[in-house]
Write an enzyme that holds these catalytic residues in place. Structure first.
Site, PDB file in Angstrom:
ATOM      1  N   ASP A  43      -3.459 113.852 -15.302  1.00 17.42           N
ATOM      2  CA  ASP A  43      -2.402 114.038 -16.309  1.00 17.42           C
ATOM      3  C   ASP A  43      -1.911 112.711 -16.891  1.00 17.42           C
ATOM      4  O   ASP A  43      -1.317 112.690 -17.958  1.00 17.42           O
ATOM      5  CB  ASP A  43      -1.209 114.788 -15.688  1.00 17.42           C
ATOM      6  CG  ASP A  43      -1.610 116.146 -15.140  1.00 17.42           C
ATOM      7  OD1 ASP A  43      -2.689 116.632 -15.506  1.00 17.42           O
ATOM      8  OD2 ASP A  43      -0.846 116.707 -14.336  1.00 17.42           O
ATOM      9  N   GLY A  49      -3.487 117.405  -7.004  1.00 17.13           N
ATOM     10  CA  GLY A  49      -4.767 117.657  -7.688  1.00 17.13           C
ATOM     11  C   GLY A  49      -5.761 116.535  -7.433  1.00 17.13           C
ATOM     12  O   GLY A  49      -5.423 115.371  -7.573  1.00 17.13           O
ATOM     13  N   ASP A  96       0.596 110.921 -16.063  1.00 19.51           N
ATOM     14  CA  ASP A  96       2.024 111.115 -16.367  1.00 19.51           C
ATOM     15  C   ASP A  96       2.933 110.434 -15.348  1.00 19.51           C
ATOM     16  O   ASP A  96       4.045 110.902 -15.098  1.00 19.51           O
ATOM     17  CB  ASP A  96       2.338 112.621 -16.429  1.00 19.51           C
ATOM     18  CG  ASP A  96       2.089 113.318 -15.094  1.00 19.51           C
ATOM     19  OD1 ASP A  96       1.488 112.699 -14.189  1.00 19.51           O
ATOM     20  OD2 ASP A  96       2.507 114.479 -14.953  1.00 19.51           O
ATOM     21  N   ARG A 142      -0.510 119.484 -17.590  1.00 13.13           N
ATOM     22  CA  ARG A 142       0.812 120.015 -17.233  1.00 13.13           C
ATOM     23  C   ARG A 142       1.785 119.822 -18.405  1.00 13.13           C
ATOM     24  O   ARG A 142       1.476 120.278 -19.492  1.00 13.13           O
ATOM     25  CB  ARG A 142       1.333 119.312 -15.977  1.00 13.13           C
ATOM     26  CG  ARG A 142       1.856 120.275 -14.941  1.00 13.13           C
ATOM     27  CD  ARG A 142       2.330 119.514 -13.740  1.00 13.13           C
ATOM     28  NE  ARG A 142       1.309 119.453 -12.710  1.00 13.13           N
ATOM     29  CZ  ARG A 142       1.071 120.403 -11.822  1.00 13.13           C
ATOM     30  NH1 ARG A 142       1.813 121.487 -11.816  1.00 13.13           N
ATOM     31  NH2 ARG A 142       0.123 120.278 -10.918  1.00 13.13           N
ATOM     32  N   THR A 157      -3.922 111.016 -10.893  1.00 14.46           N
ATOM     33  CA  THR A 157      -3.781 112.334 -11.527  1.00 14.46           C
ATOM     34  C   THR A 157      -4.396 112.275 -12.917  1.00 14.46           C
ATOM     35  O   THR A 157      -4.164 111.296 -13.649  1.00 14.46           O
ATOM     36  CB  THR A 157      -2.317 112.803 -11.649  1.00 14.46           C
ATOM     37  OG1 THR A 157      -2.253 113.921 -12.558  1.00 14.46           O
ATOM     38  CG2 THR A 157      -1.367 111.717 -12.145  1.00 14.46           C
ATOM     39  N   ARG A 167      -1.598 120.709  -1.759  1.00 18.83           N
ATOM     40  CA  ARG A 167      -0.188 120.591  -2.146  1.00 18.83           C
ATOM     41  C   ARG A 167       0.581 121.222  -0.988  1.00 18.83           C
ATOM     42  O   ARG A 167       0.573 122.439  -0.843  1.00 18.83           O
ATOM     43  CB  ARG A 167       0.087 121.347  -3.444  1.00 18.83           C
ATOM     44  CG  ARG A 167      -0.740 120.869  -4.641  1.00 18.83           C
ATOM     45  CD  ARG A 167      -0.254 121.545  -5.921  1.00 18.83           C
ATOM     46  NE  ARG A 167      -1.295 121.618  -6.932  1.00 18.83           N
ATOM     47  CZ  ARG A 167      -1.631 120.628  -7.765  1.00 18.83           C
ATOM     48  NH1 ARG A 167      -1.018 119.481  -7.674  1.00 18.83           N
ATOM     49  NH2 ARG A 167      -2.583 120.797  -8.663  1.00 18.83           N
ATOM     50  N   ASP A 170       3.425 111.721  -8.543  1.00 16.70           N
ATOM     51  CA  ASP A 170       4.758 111.272  -8.126  1.00 16.70           C
ATOM     52  C   ASP A 170       5.428 112.237  -7.149  1.00 16.70           C
ATOM     53  O   ASP A 170       6.270 111.814  -6.349  1.00 16.70           O
ATOM     54  CB  ASP A 170       5.644 110.896  -9.320  1.00 16.70           C
ATOM     55  CG  ASP A 170       6.011 112.077 -10.173  1.00 16.70           C
ATOM     56  OD1 ASP A 170       5.363 113.133 -10.027  1.00 16.70           O
ATOM     57  OD2 ASP A 170       6.942 111.938 -10.980  1.00 16.70           O
TER      58      ASP A 170
HETATM   59  O1  F6P Z   1      -1.890 117.756 -11.986  1.00 16.80           O
HETATM   60  C1  F6P Z   1      -3.253 117.925 -12.225  1.00 16.80           C
HETATM   61  C2  F6P Z   1      -3.523 119.298 -12.741  1.00 16.80           C
HETATM   62  O2  F6P Z   1      -4.919 119.419 -12.956  1.00 16.80           O
HETATM   63  C3  F6P Z   1      -2.748 119.700 -14.000  1.00 16.80           C
HETATM   64  O3  F6P Z   1      -3.292 119.172 -15.178  1.00 16.80           O
HETATM   65  C4  F6P Z   1      -2.822 121.208 -13.930  1.00 16.80           C
HETATM   66  O4  F6P Z   1      -1.745 121.797 -14.614  1.00 16.80           O
HETATM   67  C5  F6P Z   1      -2.718 121.469 -12.455  1.00 16.80           C
HETATM   68  O5  F6P Z   1      -3.149 120.282 -11.800  1.00 16.80           O
HETATM   69  C6  F6P Z   1      -3.562 122.609 -11.973  1.00 16.80           C
HETATM   70  O6  F6P Z   1      -3.279 122.804 -10.642  1.00 16.80           O
HETATM   71  P1  F6P Z   1      -4.168 123.672  -9.657  1.00 16.80           P
HETATM   72  O7  F6P Z   1      -5.437 122.947  -9.394  1.00 16.80           O
HETATM   73  O8  F6P Z   1      -3.318 123.819  -8.439  1.00 16.80           O
HETATM   74  O9  F6P Z   1      -4.425 124.963 -10.367  1.00 16.80           O
END
Ligand code: F6P
Length: 326
Positions: free
Chosen positions: A133, A16, A135, A177, A131, A77, A108
């Site tokens: 998050d 992300g 986390d 997440r 990130t 990703r 991570d």
């Molecule tokens: O890891 C960052 C994040 O924004 C999370 O908070 C969320 O769950 C996820 O990515 C969303 O992913 P995507 O952009 O692939 O929908």
């Protein structure tokens, strides 16, 4: 005197995107050049590594990006990078460009991928925790978190305006997440009445009398901040407000708005410092290290200390909101 070249170094963003990646990319070019390294961009994360989307970078490439959210060099990703044959291809591409050092901005999962790559092919890397998050184990701060928190705060301030005008409860869902950090800090800093996060078990009946009593005494609205990681859908919490508390309720899912926007001053500065420390570590011979920030100081931690562990929320933060509330 001509300074000796220190070789080639590349940067990539994975997972992300966060606001703060662009200032990091800008400083990467500037600081690499200062250190006599030739900087390269790898576009679209590990996908670009596999597809040889790798290009030498210049100052011109980073002009005017410091204030922009997202990442100029793209992110992804990559499922392919999980396969040994694609990682071999990635190594061939790096060899072609003479790159033996990488700065990786990601979470991570990205660092774990890089660890495998390092063990297979010996390409040194420094990971910059990035990130919203927040986390990642071993660091109290990840790039992008401050901008995301400020964006959520602005949204909550706006929502409060309409909630109080209409005498409604609002259930606002944040990202994160499985981690409740964004929701918890946002609830605290916005004075929310309710906060639900995956790390803290909850029983809504606990709040019923308290909220009904508050309504009777003249309370005009409620703000509930819930993390996307909780089991219940926000609409169920809204239903609970209507049926059990007796106040009209609405749901706002903030979604990807939290990932964008101009990076805050804090994220711009942290981007510079993370990158600085990462490049210094690589030049000192660190091979697969994550740049961590704790109590005002940066250090390098090994991937073993960081990956495959569950992030624990700071218990003092949890207590600030939940003591006497759960
Ligand atoms: O890891 C960052 C994040 O924004 C999370 O908070 C969320 O769950 C996820 O990515 C969303 O992913 P995507 O952009 O692939 O929908």
């Amino acid at each position: 005197m001509i300074n000796k070249s220190q070789g080639n170094i590349a940067i990539l963003c994975s997972g992300g995107d966060v606001s703060g990646m662009n200032p990091a990319i800008k400083h990467f070019v500037e600081y690499a050049k200062e250190k006599n390294l030739t900087p390269f961009f790898i576009y679209d994360g590990f996908e670009g590594l596999i597809d040889d989307n790798i290009h030498e970078a210049s100052y011109c490439n980073v002009q005017g990006i410091i204030f922009r959210g997202g990442t100029k060099i793209g992110s992804a990703r990559s499922k392919r990078f999980l396969e040994v044959s694609y990682r071999r291809k990635a190594k061939e591409n790096l060899d072609k460009h003479g790159i033996d050092k990488l700065l990786v901005l990601g979470g991570d999962g990205s660092f774990r991928g890089m660890d495998i790559f390092y063990k297979e092919h010996g390409i040194a890397f420094a990971g910059v925790p990035s990130t919203i998050d927040n986390d990642i184990v071993g660091t109290e701060y990840c790039l992008g978190v401050d901008t995301a928190l400020n964006s959520i705060r602005t949204s909550l301030d706006h929502i409060r305006d309409t909630a109080s005008s209409f005498k409604r409860a609002f259930v606002v869902e944040t990202m994160g997440r499985d981690c409740g950090y964004l929701a918890l800090v946002s609830a605290l800093t916005s004075g929310a009445e309710l906060c639900l996060i995956p790390e803290v078990t909850y029983d809504l009946t606990f709040y019923e009398e308290r909220f009904k009593d508050a309504l009777k005494k003249g309370r005009g609205y409620f703000l509930a901040v819930v993390s996307e990681g909780i089991k219940e859908e926000p609409i169920m919490i809204a239903k609970w407000f209507e049926e059990k508390i007796g106040i009209e309720a609405r749901v706002t899912v903030l979604g990807h708005t939290q990932r964008g926007g101009n990076p805050t001053s804090r994220d711009r500065l942290m981007a510079y410092r993370f990158v600085h420390f990462g490049i210094d570590g690589l030049l000192e011979g660190k091979k697969d290290a994550i740049v961590c920030y704790n109590n005002g100081f940066f250090n390098h931690k090994s991937i073993k200390e960081v990956a495959n562990k569950r992030y624990q929320l700071d218990s003092t933060l949890v207590d600030l909101f939940f003591k006497n509330r759960s």
